[in-house]
Design a protein around this motif. Structure first.
Motif, mmCIF file in Angstrom:
data_model
loop_
_atom_site.group_PDB
_atom_site.id
_atom_site.type_symbol
_atom_site.label_atom_id
_atom_site.label_comp_id
_atom_site.label_asym_id
_atom_site.label_seq_id
_atom_site.Cartn_x
_atom_site.Cartn_y
_atom_site.Cartn_z
ATOM 1 N N ARG A 77 0.834 -1.200 0.000
ATOM 2 C CA ARG A 77 0.000 0.000 0.000
ATOM 3 C C ARG A 77 0.867 1.249 0.000
ATOM 4 O O ARG A 77 0.605 2.224 -0.691
ATOM 5 C CB ARG A 77 -0.928 -0.003 1.215
ATOM 6 N N GLU A 78 1.944 1.218 0.769
ATOM 7 C CA GLU A 78 2.862 2.365 0.831
ATOM 8 C C GLU A 78 3.501 2.615 -0.532
ATOM 9 O O GLU A 78 3.602 3.749 -0.985
ATOM 10 C CB GLU A 78 3.964 2.093 1.861
ATOM 11 N N ILE A 79 3.951 1.515 -1.156
ATOM 12 C CA ILE A 79 4.602 1.661 -2.467
ATOM 13 C C ILE A 79 3.612 2.232 -3.477
ATOM 14 O O ILE A 79 3.931 3.157 -4.219
ATOM 15 C CB ILE A 79 5.154 0.295 -2.946
ATOM 16 N N TRP A 111 0.986 4.030 -2.884
ATOM 17 C CA TRP A 111 0.679 5.424 -2.559
ATOM 18 C C TRP A 111 1.785 6.337 -3.092
ATOM 19 O O TRP A 111 1.531 7.367 -3.703
ATOM 20 C CB TRP A 111 0.528 5.571 -1.035
ATOM 21 N N GLU A 112 3.017 5.924 -2.857
ATOM 22 C CA GLU A 112 4.170 6.713 -3.321
ATOM 23 C C GLU A 112 4.189 6.828 -4.840
ATOM 24 O O GLU A 112 4.478 7.885 -5.397
ATOM 25 C CB GLU A 112 5.485 6.055 -2.865
ATOM 26 N N LYS A 113 3.900 5.712 -5.507
ATOM 27 C CA LYS A 113 3.934 5.722 -6.980
ATOM 28 C C LYS A 113 2.885 6.684 -7.529
ATOM 29 O O LYS A 113 3.149 7.434 -8.457
ATOM 30 C CB LYS A 113 3.675 4.310 -7.515
ATOM 31 N N GLU A 114 1.692 6.650 -6.931
ATOM 32 C CA GLU A 114 0.618 7.531 -7.378
ATOM 33 C C GLU A 114 1.012 8.989 -7.131
ATOM 34 O O GLU A 114 0.752 9.862 -7.952
ATOM 35 C CB GLU A 114 -0.673 7.179 -6.612
ATOM 36 N N GLU A 115 1.658 9.231 -5.986
ATOM 37 C CA GLU A 115 2.091 10.590 -5.642
ATOM 38 C C GLU A 115 3.101 11.091 -6.677
ATOM 39 O O GLU A 115 3.049 12.240 -7.099
ATOM 40 C CB GLU A 115 2.719 10.567 -4.238
ATOM 41 N N ASP A 116 4.010 10.221 -7.079
ATOM 42 C CA ASP A 116 4.992 10.595 -8.098
ATOM 43 C C ASP A 116 4.333 10.893 -9.437
ATOM 44 O O ASP A 116 4.734 11.801 -10.155
ATOM 45 C CB ASP A 116 6.029 9.479 -8.262
ATOM 46 N N ILE A 138 1.390 12.099 -9.879
ATOM 47 C CA ILE A 138 0.768 13.429 -9.795
ATOM 48 C C ILE A 138 1.833 14.502 -9.984
ATOM 49 O O ILE A 138 1.644 15.479 -10.703
ATOM 50 C CB ILE A 138 0.043 13.607 -8.443
ATOM 51 N N ASN A 139 2.968 14.305 -9.324
ATOM 52 C CA ASN A 139 4.043 15.287 -9.447
ATOM 53 C C ASN A 139 4.553 15.390 -10.880
ATOM 54 O O ASN A 139 4.886 16.470 -11.349
ATOM 55 C CB ASN A 139 5.189 14.922 -8.500
ATOM 56 N N GLU A 140 4.607 14.255 -11.554
ATOM 57 C CA GLU A 140 5.041 14.265 -12.952
ATOM 58 C C GLU A 140 4.072 15.089 -13.794
ATOM 59 O O GLU A 140 4.467 15.805 -14.705
ATOM 60 C CB GLU A 140 5.112 12.832 -13.505
#
Lengths: 59, 537
Positions: free
Chosen positions: A44-46, A48-53, A55-57
């Motif tokens: 779940r953490e991974i 979440w982080e991937k989705e966050e990246d 968005i940043n992209e």
């Protein structure tokens, strides 16, 4: 008090300092407490982080 | 000027390098766990603090303290107690957990997923996109006012320069939520404010002596004519609270202290910061550095702002607002006139840092509000999300710059920056706070109750801003156009209401509607969904 005649002012001044002290005391007392009954699953953490990246992209 | 330019270029280089490092670290799956959210609590707290505190707080609210006095220290108290302690401990921990449970990445998404409502996510996204530019404009104005004083150029050219810097920063990737960049900016801000506090108290002969001189100023025969109008409005000196129930009292207590002090809890760009830490332990630890950071920001700005009157008076025989030529010019002119030139450069960087760290999070929130929250999630559209997100961010930047340009046309004696900021904070409190608190703590509340509360709080807030609260209604002109007066309650038995900040009506309206909705509408969200939301809480 501290050269300020009106209690309505110096109480604000003192409360600001006291609230910082409260923050410090709370923080130190709970320094190592995680109080987290169920830590996130690694997947779940991974995700979440991937989705966050993603968005940043986009930005 | 050369020193400032060199220092600025070095700053820009470091910020870009830190941004690059931050992204390099999270590129493969294992790094996500190791380097991803294992962020040091000090970094988290500095990042949160730098996002929270901007040129609006330092220049705008510091200037308000120069005009209204040390009563603003009540806001510092709320900034720490509510903005750090309650925000981190009561809201932060659950936000982090629920945000991950629901895979939420923005504030509207947290609310939307919690209540399984596309409307809530879209509505919150639209509010952020439409009204956050007012806050961004206040931040821009704070930076622009300082550049204007620091370099001695016009407001318009200063704003153009600052807008260009913001555009460059966004283009270089500063917009992407990189905590290390924010933390670096926080360190510059902290160092500058520590120096400013020591310098100011030292210059005036120590803490007690400085306060006594400020208190004595009110009685000074040369000062009396300068504050005559303010005294009529309830002003009783910089070390006294204004007289109860007077226009200045209402402005200080309801707009400046309560609007911002409470509104901070529902700031979309701050809420997302909680989701980026790995465990509650980091939040527990961040409370320490967060508290210290905030008192050194707003505490110092408000003390120095108020004390600047003593320095200005002994130098020019004028009180701060008169000597500086406007409320928002007090801090910039004080720095320019009284502190050593080398510190002016450091302070210039500190303010650029304060503005950038806040603006980047605001543009991030406004971009995702349209691209992700409204277009992708609320309208359920798929293609062109990147283009729409970027275009909405560009539009938000342009809108903010235009508003900052127009803000300079307003009456300079007004607390323009502080009022603009409080307007947005108050609107957020009314539209989002009961919904946010319910999302985290009330398991069986219905989606309908949340929607009703959000709409009620937002509608009452907007109505008061445009038609009742004279300070804003007069500037916005709509009330004047429709009713030929600056507030609909003017010249009526309810005339005093024109002095009361919208938050005093809109926040209770939102709370009450949500509570009534809680009892009227039955929760239809499945037990399974609620369990998923509150998993591990």
């Amino acid at each position: 008090m501290i050269g300020i005649p009106d209690p309505a002012i110096w109480i604000g001044y003192v409360l600001a300092i006291l609230s910082v002290i409260a923050c410090i005391v709370y923080s130190v007392k709970n320094w190592n407490k995680s109080d987290d009954p169920a830590p996130d699953a690694p997947e779940r953490e991974i995700n979440w982080e991937k989705e966050e990246d993603k968005i940043n992209e986009m930005l | 000027m050369l020193g400032s330019i060199i220092a600025f270029l070095v700053y820009l280089f470091i910020v870009t390098y830190l941004g690059y490092l931050g992204f390099k670290h999270t590129k493969n799956a294992s790094d996500y766990l190791v380097g991803g959210r294992q962020i040091h609590p000090l970094i988290m707290a500095l990042s949160y603090g730098a996002t929270f505190i901007s040129t609006s707080a330092i220049v705008g609210f510091g200037g308000a303290a120069g005009t209204l006095g040390m009563g603003l220290l009540w806001l510092t108290f709320l900034n720490i107690f509510v903005g750090i302690f309650i925000a981190f401990v009561i809201f932060g921990k659950r936000t982090r957990k629920m945000g991950h449970n629901l895979d939420a990445h923005t504030f509207p998404e947290l609310l939307g997923n919690r209540f399984q409502s596309k409307f809530i996510q879209g509505f919150a996204g639209i509010i952020i996109f439409l009204f956050m530019p007012i806050y961004a404009a206040a931040v821009l104005k704070g930076g622009t006012d300082f550049i204007q004083s620091h370099f001695g150029i016009t407001y318009e050219i200063s704003l153009l320069f600052f807008a260009a810097v913001v555009a460059l920063y966004v283009w270089m990737g500063g917009i992407k939520g990189v905590m290390y960049t924010d933390a670096f900016q926080g360190i510059i801000m902290f160092a500058a404010m520590v120096f400013l506090l020591i310098f100011t108290y030292n210059k005036l002969g120590g803490v007690v002596s400085a306060h006594e001189q400020l208190g004595a100023l009110y009685q000074n025969a040369d000062v009396q004519p300068q504050i005559e109008k303010m005294v009529k409005g309830g002003f009783r000196g910089w070390t006294n609270m204004p007289a109860w129930g007077t226009p200045i009292w209402w402005s200080l207590v309801t707009t400046i202290v309560m609007g911002v002090g409470i509104g901070v809890l529902a700031q979309p760009q701050l809420v997302v910061r909680f989701m980026t830490v790995k465990s509650n332990r980091e939040l527990n630890r961040a409370v320490l550095s967060g508290g210290i950071f905030i008192i050194m920001m707003t505490g110092v700005a408000f003390i120095v702002g108020a004390l600047s009157n003593v320095s200005f008076f002994s130098e020019s025989g004028k009180i701060a607002i008169a000597a500086a030529g406007g409320n928002d010019k007090i801090i910039p002119v004080f720095i320019k006139t009284f502190v050593p030139g080398w510190f002016g450069i450091i302070f210039f960087l500190a303010l650029i840092a304060a503005a950038m760290s806040t603006l980047s999070s605001q543009f991030h929130a406004m971009g995702t509000a349209i691209g992700r929250d409204f277009y992708q999630k609320s309208l359920q559209k798929k293609g062109n999300t990147i283009l729409i997100t970027r275009m909405s961010m560009l539009l938000a930047i342009i809108l903010s710059v235009v508003l900052a340009f127009l803000a300079n046309k307003l009456d300079a004696s007004m607390q323009i920056i502080a009022t603009g900021t409080a307007l947005f904070f108050g609107l957020c409190a009314a539209a989002f706070l009961p919904a946010y608190l319910s999302a985290l703590y009330v398991r069986n509340i219905s989606t309908k109750a949340i929607i009703a509360g959000m709409i009620a709080g937002f509608s009452v807030g907007i109505f008061c801003i445009f038609f009742v609260h004279e300070k804003e209604a007069a500037s916005l002109q709509l009330c004047n156009l429709l009713f030929d007066k600056t507030s609909i309650v003017k010249d009526t038995a309810l005339a005093k209401l024109a002095l009361v900040d919208p938050i005093i009506f809109s926040f209770p309206a939102s709370v009450l509607t949500t509570i009534i909705g809680y009892f009227v509408w039955k929760n239809k969200l499945s037990e399974e969904h609620i369990k998923h939301c509150f998993g591990g809480i």
